[in-house]
Scaffold this active site. Structure first.
Site, PDB file in Angstrom:
ATOM      1  CD  GLU A   7      -7.765   6.766   6.564  1.00  0.00           C
ATOM      2  OE1 GLU A   7      -7.999   7.508   5.781  1.00  0.00           O
ATOM      3  OE2 GLU A   7      -6.389   5.201   6.040  1.00  0.00           O
ATOM      4  CD  GLU A  43      -0.424   8.575   0.785  1.00  0.00           C
ATOM      5  OE1 GLU A  43      -1.478   8.620   0.157  1.00  0.00           O
ATOM      6  OE2 GLU A  43      -0.060   8.200   1.099  1.00  0.00           O
ATOM      7  CD  GLU A  91      -3.577   0.725   2.338  1.00  0.00           C
ATOM      8  OE1 GLU A  91      -3.589   2.136   3.251  1.00  0.00           O
ATOM      9  OE2 GLU A  91      -3.013   0.013   2.726  1.00  0.00           O
ATOM     10  CG  ASP A  98      -2.633  11.103   4.658  1.00  0.00           C
ATOM     11  OD1 ASP A  98      -1.767  10.347   5.477  1.00  0.00           O
ATOM     12  OD2 ASP A  98      -3.087  10.386   4.008  1.00  0.00           O
TER      13      ASP A  98
END
Length: 689
Positions: free
Chosen positions: A304, A411, A178, A383
C-alpha cells in the site's frame, strides 16, 4: 517502597479493574515474597487494595523468615528448579498447563493452589508473580474459599502484542489514530509524546491484567514524523516505555524500511548493501542505549505504498533478515508483516486475486527467515472482514516463526459504534487446523506470537463504545490460552468490570454480547462475500463501493448470481493453496461451508443452501433478522438502566441508536440491491425498496 497504583484522571473509566474487584485481596493478610521492579508492582497493587479494604500486606525477601500459613494469600518468587517452601506440596505442579516442576514455569508462568487456609501463588519470575496476582483478582472470593487443586498456568504464546496504529502528527486523511474509533492517541498529542504517564501506566495495568506483554506504539504506515522516533526522537519512545515497564509491557516501534535514506542520508536502502546494514546496526545500538529492554521493530514493506526490498530486486527474507541481524545482539525481534498485495489491480482482470497474494509472496520463502524474524500474518487472506476463511499461509510456513494478526479495532465490524464481540470469531480461527484435523492448530503454529490491532484511544471509556472493552480483554486472555472458551472469558470480563453485578445485569450483558458478531454479520455482508462498505472510511453500506476500484475487493454480482470463483478448476486457484482436506472442501460449491460460499464460488441466486433456502432468500431473511436482533439488544440494554452507572449506560444507549439506524440502512440497501439485480421477490412479501 511499593510502586503506587496509577491514579486515573477524574472521569476515566477503570474498565475491568475497578477498586471493588480488589476487595477480596484487599480485605485479607498477604505476604509478598520477591524482589525486583515487577515484585514492587505486585506489592503496590496489594498495598493499595489493603489501604482501601482494611487488609494487611507484608513483604520479605528470600533470606527472611516468616510463617506462610499465617497469611490468607502468599505471592512468592521461588528459585527456578526449586521445590519451594511457601505452601503445601509445591514440589511439583499440574492442572491446565499439564504436569511441571516449578522450574519449568518460565518467567511468566505460575502455580496456584489453596490448602490449610492459605492461597499460594508461586512463580519463578517476576512476570509470573504479576500474572498470578491478577489471576487471584479474577477468582475473587473463590480464591479464598474451598481448597484449590494445584494448577499450573503459563502462556501458550510467548508474545502477546498490540499494534497501535497511532500517528505522532495528525494525518490529513487518517487522523491521529488510523482506524481508530476511540478518540486520539494514548501516546501522542500535538506532534509529541504525551506527558501524562499515569494514563499510559493505567493502560499497561489493564493489559497486564489480561495477559498482554508487548505494545508497538506507532502506526505501521510510517510517515515522516514517525520515522524520526527511531533516531533523534527515541527519547520520546523511552518516555512511553518507562510508563509501560512496571507492568511487564515491552515496547516495540514501527519503522520505515527506507529509514537509511529518510534519516541517514544514504542513497539506498538496499538490504544487502554493507553501508545500509552498518547504518541499521549503529541505529539499533542507539535504540537499546535509550531503551535497554526494547522489544524490536514492526515493518510494513512493499505494501500500500510503503517502501520495501522489492525496490532493489531483493526478497522479503532479505529485508527482514537485515533488520533481524541488527536486532539480534540485543535480543530484539523484527515483526515483518505479510500484508503484501497489488493495490493497483485492474478490476477487469478476473485472474488476479488479492486473496492469493500473501501465500504467493511468502510460501516460497519458508525457512529463509532468521530466527529472530517473525512473519506477521493476518488471520484471513483479505482484510479483517466479518467472515473470511483462515489464510492458507499459516499452514505453508512450518520452518518460519509466524505471528497471527487479528483486528480488535472494529474497522469492518461496526467501528465501535456497533456491538460486535469478536471472541467467537477469534476462537474459531485459533482452533482451526490448517493441515487437517490431526495436525497443529493455528494457535500452535503461531510460534511468533499473537497480535491484535489495538482498539484503544484517549476516550474516557478507553474503547469509545464501553462494550468494546470486551474485545480487548478477550484478545489478551485468548492470546494467553487460545483453547479457552471465549464465553467463559466474557464472563470474566463481566465479573471484573461489574464486581457486584446482579444476575440480571450479568444476564443482560451476556444477551447483548454473546451473539453480536453473528448479528452484525447478518445485516452486513452475506456468506463471506465481504467489502460492501463505503470506500475510504469503511463505515456503512455501499454494495458496489469497491466493485470497480483498484483494491482487488470484488463480489462480481450480476443478473444471474454473485460471488468470486476461487476454485482451481475454473477460478483463480486460491482454493488450491490450502492443504488437501481444506482444498477439497472449498473447491466445490456443493461441499463448501455455506458461510464461506460466496468467498469461494460464484453461484446463481437460486442456489440452495444447506438450510433449504436459496442464496437470495438467505440474504433477505438474514438482513431482516439482523435488524430485529439489533433492536432487541437495544431494548435489553435500555432495561438495564437502573443497574449501570448513568454515564456508562448513556454512552452505550447512544451507540445502540446508531447501531439500529445503521442496521436498517444495511438491510434496505443490500436487500434492494439484490432484488433489483436478481428480480426475485422475497417469498415473505416484506417491504424491499
Amino acid at each position: 517502597m511499593p510502586l503506587t497504583v496509577p491514579v486515573l484522571p477524574e472521569g476515566i473509566d477503570p474498565a475491568w479493574l475497578p477498586p471493588d474487584a480488589f476487595r477480596p485481596v484487599g480485605s485479607r493478610r498477604t505476604l509478598v515474597d520477591g524482589v525486583g521492579p515487577l515484585a514492587d508492582t505486585v506489592h503496590g497493587e496489594v498495598a493499595c487494595a489493603c489501604a482501601q479494604f482494611g487488609g494487611q500486606v507484608v513483604v520479605r525477601d528470600r533470606g527472611a523468615s516468616a510463617t506462610p500459613t499465617s497469611y490468607d494469600l502468599v505471592l512468592r518468587v521461588a528459585e527456578a528448579g526449586g521445590s519451594g517452601d511457601a505452601g503445601p506440596g509445591l514440589g511439583g505442579v499440574g492442572g491446565p498447563g499439564g504436569p511441571a516442576g516449578v522450574g519449568e514455569l518460565g518467567a511468566e508462568g505460575y502455580v496456584l493452589e489453596r490448602a490449610d487456609g492459605t492461597t499460594v501463588v508461586t512463580a519463578t519470575g517476576q512476570p509470573g508473580l504479576l500474572y498470578g496476582l491478577f489471576h487471584v483478582v479474577r477468582l475473587g472470593e473463590d480464591a479464598f474459599r474451598s481448597p484449590l487443586e494445584r494448577e499450573t498456568h503459563r502462556p501458550s504464546t510467548a508474545l502477546r502484542m498490540l499494534d497501535h496504529w497511532d500517528n505522532v502528527a495528525v494525518h490529513p486523511v487518517m487522523g491521529q489514530v488510523e482506524r481508530g474509533y476511540a478518540g486520539g492517541s494514548l501516546f501522542w498529542e500535538n506532534g509529541r509524546a504525551r506527558q501524562e504517564p499515569e494514563r499510559v501506566r493505567a493502560y499497561a495495568r489493564l493489559l497486564a491484567a489480561c495477559g498482554i506483554n508487548a505494545v508497538s506504539v506507532n502506526n505501521v504506515n510510517v510517515h515522516e514524523a514517525e520515522a524520526h522516533l527511531l533516531t533523534d526522537r527515541i527519547g520520546e519512545v523511552a518516555h512511553i516505555a518507562a510508563a509501560l515497564r512496571p507492568y511487564g509491557i515491552r515496547t516495540h516501534l514501527s519503522v520505515t524500511f527506507a529509514a537509511p535514506v529518510v534519516l541517514g542520508g544514504l542513497a539506498t536502502a538496499d538490504p544487502l548493501d554493507e553501508a545500509v546494514r552498518g547504518w541499521w546496526a549503529k541505529t539499533v545500538r542507539g535504540v537499546y542505549s535509550a531503551i535497554p529492554d526494547f522489544g524490536g521493530f514492526v515493518v510494513k514493506a512493499d505494501s500500500e505504498g510503503q517502501p520495501g526490498p522489492f525496490s532493489y530486486g531483493r526478497s522479503h527474507a532479505d529485508g527482514a533478515n537485515m533488520l533481524a541481524a541488527a536486532l539480534a545482539p540485543h535480543g530484539g525481534t523484527v515483526h515483518w508483516r505479510a500484508f503484501v498485495y497489488d493495490h493497483h489491480q485492474d478490476w477487469r482482470d478476473r485472474a488476479t486475486d488479492r486473496a492469493r497474494a500473501a501465500y504467493d509472496h511468502f510460501a516460497p520463502l519458508d525457512g529463509k527467515f532468521a530466527g529472530n524474524a517473525v512473519l506477521q500474518v493476518k488471520h484471513g487472506p483479505m482484510d479483517f472482514q466479518v467472515r473470511e476463511p483462515v489464510t492458507p499461509v499459516l499452514g505453508a510456513l512450518p520452518r518460519t516463526r509466524v505471528a497471527v494478526e487479528v483486528q480488535a479495532t472494529q474497522e469492518y465490524t461496526g467501528q465501535q459504534r456497533h456491538v460486535c464481540w469478536l471472541g467467537p470469531m477469534w476462537s474459531e480461527t485459533l482452533c482451526f487446523r490448517p493441515e487437517g484435523e490431526q495436525h497443529p492448530s493455528v494457535a500452535e503454529l503461531a510460534r511468533g506470537g499473537l497480535v491484535a490491532v489495538a482498539n484503544v484511544g484517549d476516550d474516557p471509556f478507553w474503547t469509545g463504545h464501553p462494550l468494546a472493552q470486551a474485545n480487548l480483554y478477550t484478545f489478551g486472555r485468548l492470546a494467553w490460552q487460545p483453547a479457552a472458551d471465549p464465553h467463559r472469558i466474557l464472563d470474566e470480563w463481566i465479573a471484573l468490570t461489574f464486581p457486584s453485578a446482579s444476575e440480571r445485569l450479568a444476564a443482560g450483558l451476556r444477551t447483548v454480547l454473546h451473539g453480536s458478531w453473528r448479528t452484525y454479520e447478518k445485516y452486513t455482508a452475506p456468506l463471506g462475500v465481504g467489502f460492501m462498505v463505503q470506500p475510504g472510511h469503511h463505515y456503512g453500506p455501499s454494495v458496489d463501493g469497491y466493485e470497480y476500484s483498484p483494491w482487488g475487493t470484488y463480489h462480481f454480482a450480476d443478473r444471474d448470481g454473485i460471488g468470486v470463483d476461487r476454485s482451481a478448476a475454473t477460478g483463480t486457484g486460491y482454493a488450491a493453496q490450502y492443504a488437501k482436506p481444506w482444498a477439497e472442501l472449498y473447491e466445490s460449491a456443493a461441499s463448501c461451508p455455506d458461510e464461506l460460499l460466496l468467498f469461494f464460488h460464484h453461484v446463481p441466486y437460486g442456489h440452495v443452501l444447506r438450510s433449504g433456502k436459496t442464496v437470495v432468500q438467505h440474504i433477505y431473511d438474514t438482513h431482516f433478522e439482523g435488524v430485529e436482533e439489533a433492536e432487541e439488544a437495544r431494548r435489553v440494554w435500555a432495561g438495564l438502566a437502573d443497574l449501570v452507572e448513568p454515564a456508562w449506560h448513556a454512552r452505550v444507549a447512544e451507540r445502540y441508536e446508531e447501531q439500529v439506524r445503521g442496521a436498517r440502512e444495511w438491510r434496505d440497501q443490500v436487500n434492494s440491491y439484490f432484488l433489483r439485480k436478481s428480480g426475485i421477490p422475497d417469498v415473505r412479501g416484506r417491504t424491499i425498496y
